[in-house]
Design an enzyme around this catalytic site. Structure first.
Site, PDB file in Angstrom:
ATOM      1  N   GLY A 129       0.825  -1.203   0.000  1.00  0.00           N
ATOM      2  CA  GLY A 129       0.000   0.000   0.000  1.00  0.00           C
ATOM      3  C   GLY A 129       0.857   1.248   0.000  1.00  0.00           C
ATOM      4  O   GLY A 129       1.028   1.890   1.046  1.00  0.00           O
ATOM      5  N   TYR A 130       1.405   1.575  -1.142  1.00  0.00           N
ATOM      6  CA  TYR A 130       2.218   2.784  -1.294  1.00  0.00           C
ATOM      7  C   TYR A 130       1.468   3.839  -2.105  1.00  0.00           C
ATOM      8  O   TYR A 130       1.129   4.901  -1.618  1.00  0.00           O
ATOM      9  CB  TYR A 130       3.545   2.451  -1.982  1.00  0.00           C
ATOM     10  CG  TYR A 130       4.668   2.055  -1.051  1.00  0.00           C
ATOM     11  CD1 TYR A 130       4.419   1.438   0.167  1.00  0.00           C
ATOM     12  CD2 TYR A 130       5.987   2.274  -1.400  1.00  0.00           C
ATOM     13  CE1 TYR A 130       5.450   1.073   1.003  1.00  0.00           C
ATOM     14  CE2 TYR A 130       7.038   1.907  -0.570  1.00  0.00           C
ATOM     15  CZ  TYR A 130       6.765   1.306   0.640  1.00  0.00           C
ATOM     16  OH  TYR A 130       7.789   0.958   1.467  1.00  0.00           O
ATOM     17  N   GLU A 172      13.094  -3.582  -4.185  1.00  0.00           N
ATOM     18  CA  GLU A 172      12.103  -3.773  -5.242  1.00  0.00           C
ATOM     19  C   GLU A 172      12.698  -3.448  -6.607  1.00  0.00           C
ATOM     20  O   GLU A 172      12.469  -4.163  -7.584  1.00  0.00           O
ATOM     21  CB  GLU A 172      10.875  -2.898  -4.988  1.00  0.00           C
ATOM     22  CG  GLU A 172       9.779  -3.079  -6.039  1.00  0.00           C
ATOM     23  CD  GLU A 172       8.578  -2.173  -5.822  1.00  0.00           C
ATOM     24  OE1 GLU A 172       7.579  -2.365  -6.532  1.00  0.00           O
ATOM     25  OE2 GLU A 172       8.646  -1.271  -4.962  1.00  0.00           O
ATOM     26  N   SER A 191       8.929   5.508 -11.025  1.00  0.00           N
ATOM     27  CA  SER A 191       8.935   5.626 -12.484  1.00  0.00           C
ATOM     28  C   SER A 191      10.351   5.826 -13.011  1.00  0.00           C
ATOM     29  O   SER A 191      11.256   6.265 -12.289  1.00  0.00           O
ATOM     30  CB  SER A 191       8.047   6.790 -12.923  1.00  0.00           C
ATOM     31  OG  SER A 191       8.642   8.031 -12.570  1.00  0.00           O
ATOM     32  N   GLU A 237      11.410   8.039 -14.957  1.00  0.00           N
ATOM     33  CA  GLU A 237      11.792   9.447 -14.853  1.00  0.00           C
ATOM     34  C   GLU A 237      12.413   9.741 -13.492  1.00  0.00           C
ATOM     35  O   GLU A 237      13.418  10.460 -13.384  1.00  0.00           O
ATOM     36  CB  GLU A 237      10.580  10.345 -15.095  1.00  0.00           C
ATOM     37  CG  GLU A 237      10.072  10.371 -16.539  1.00  0.00           C
ATOM     38  CD  GLU A 237       9.270   9.130 -16.902  1.00  0.00           C
ATOM     39  OE1 GLU A 237       8.968   8.957 -18.090  1.00  0.00           O
ATOM     40  OE2 GLU A 237       8.939   8.348 -15.989  1.00  0.00           O
TER      41      GLU A 237
END
Length: 394
Positions: free
Chosen positions: A127-128, A244, A379, A381
């Site tokens: 849950g981020y 991750e 992301s 970016e």
């Protein structure tokens, strides 16, 4: 810096390869190779096989049920599993929450949760992300207000992968609005059967139910479910994301998928000759292969550093960035080579109706699904910003 495996590491690779060959159910490998969705029971079945052997939690120390492997051994194991089309291990408990609890959790939390991750009793989800707080994670708004011996949680999480199978969720929540946004975040463990917690499905573009959104309405969570200290969540989150991102890079998965493309390019023909002889496709495949080799060397450099006792740094962001680009490029090439035979959303087309490999009908759905790789885990970016900040600061 020695990038070659030692004799002991090569022997370990042979041991892993032999174990997978003898114990990986063929039907599971075939489903993974074809890009088909596995059931919860199928995923847990492979994990149970590895747990029995003591190989499930590759990065955990032996005292908590892990094999006590080196970084190089973990790399070898991951590569061999990928090349054999073994089901991907659930990252949320094994590779995310597990390392967090080992570093920041209390002894009670370790004794309670780690064994249940190993034996499959608990399936965790993450849950981020929130609406409006994905790449800019520090702007999250889900609140947890202390009320006696509990936190009262209100808010929403989104893109919760495989949450429909989960029993529990680890969440970043805002416990303070003072100071910088990063300073008021905490890391909380929440049972999904808690009153006030609701899971709703999100259907992806290729039709799968893989992600969800989670709503919290006055959900009471025991204070002892706080990991680390209150308002320490940002530090914990960054630690978790490092694990991750390295996992997302997927060098082994790219090597496997490129090998599948090479085989396909000899089978599928255009204008009377195999795709492999088409100069455009040959050039694209060669470029991907060069990128994959460079990424593999970067990964080996990280492993060599780890073997020498050095900690990984910005390399995890570099691997995540390049790894996702390579994986997407391979899927794009595979789908393009099949052309109209890569029938999107064509689960209803059997292999007997196509004069191409049995997994052709899944090429487009897998391609669409893998577009997310450059977004989750931070992301691409954001990864560029991290790399630039680290390498060009002065």
């Amino acid at each position: 810096m020695d990038l070659e495996f030692t004799d002991e590491e090569r022997a370990f690779r042979d041991e892993v390869r032999s174990f997978i060959r003898d114990n990986l159910p063929r039907e599971l490998a075939e489903k993974v190779s074809a890009g088909r969705e596995l059931t919860k029971d199928e995923i847990l079945h492979w994990q149970a096989i590895l747990h029995k052997r003591g190989w499930l939690a590759a990065s955990w120390p032996e005292e908590y049920g892990g094999p006590g492997w080196t970084a190089v051994q973990r790399h070898i194991f991951s590569e061999e599993c990928a090349m054999a089309s073994a089901p991907r291990l659930l990252p949320f408990g094994l590779h995310m929450l597990g390392p967090v609890l080992l570093k920041f959790g209390s002894e009670e939390q370790k004794r309670t949760y780690l064994p249940r991750i190993l034996d499959g009793s608990d399936w965790w989800c993450q849950g981020y992300s929130e609406p409006g707080a994905g790449s800019d994670l520090a702007s999250l708004k889900t609140r947890a207000v202390r009320d006696g011996d509990a936190y009262v949680v209100n808010g929403q999480k989104t893109w919760t992968t495989l949450g429909q199978h989960a029993d529990k969720i680890f969440c970043l929540v805002r416990t303070s609005t003072e100071g910088k946004p990063q300073e008021g975040i905490s890391f909380l463990l929440i049972d999904l059967d808690t009153p006030g917690v609701e899971m709703r499905p999100i259907r992806l573009i290729e039709g799968r139910h893989e992600v969800n959104e989670v709503f919290f309405t006055d959900a009471r969570v025991p204070v002892e479910n706080l990991v680390g200290q209150e308002n320490q969540g940002w530090t914990i989150a960054k630690y978790l994301l490092t694990h991750e991102r390295t996992n997302i890079a997927g060098v082994g998965f790219s090597a496997r998928d490129l090998a599948r493309y090479r085989k396909l390019s000899e089978q599928v023909t255009r204008d009377g000759r195999p795709i492999a002889e088409n100069p455009v496709y040959a050039a694209r495949a060669a470029e991907i292969e060069a990128d994959l080799e460079a990424m593999s060397i970067t990964n080996l450099r990280m492993l060599a550093n780890a073997r020498d006792g050095a900690a990984s740094g910005v390399e995890s962001s570099m691997l995540k960035l390049k790894g996702t680009q390579v994986r997407q490029a391979i899927q794009d090439l595979y789908r393009s080579a099949l052309g109209p035979l890569a029938a999107p959303m064509a689960d209803d087309l059997s292999e007997n109706e196509l004069a191409v490999p049995a997994d052709a009908a899944r090429a487009a759905p897998v391609y669409f699904n893998n577009r997310k790789l450059s977004i989750y885990g931070g992301s691409n970016e954001i990864q560029r910003n991290i790399v630039a900040k680290e390498l060009f600061r002065g």
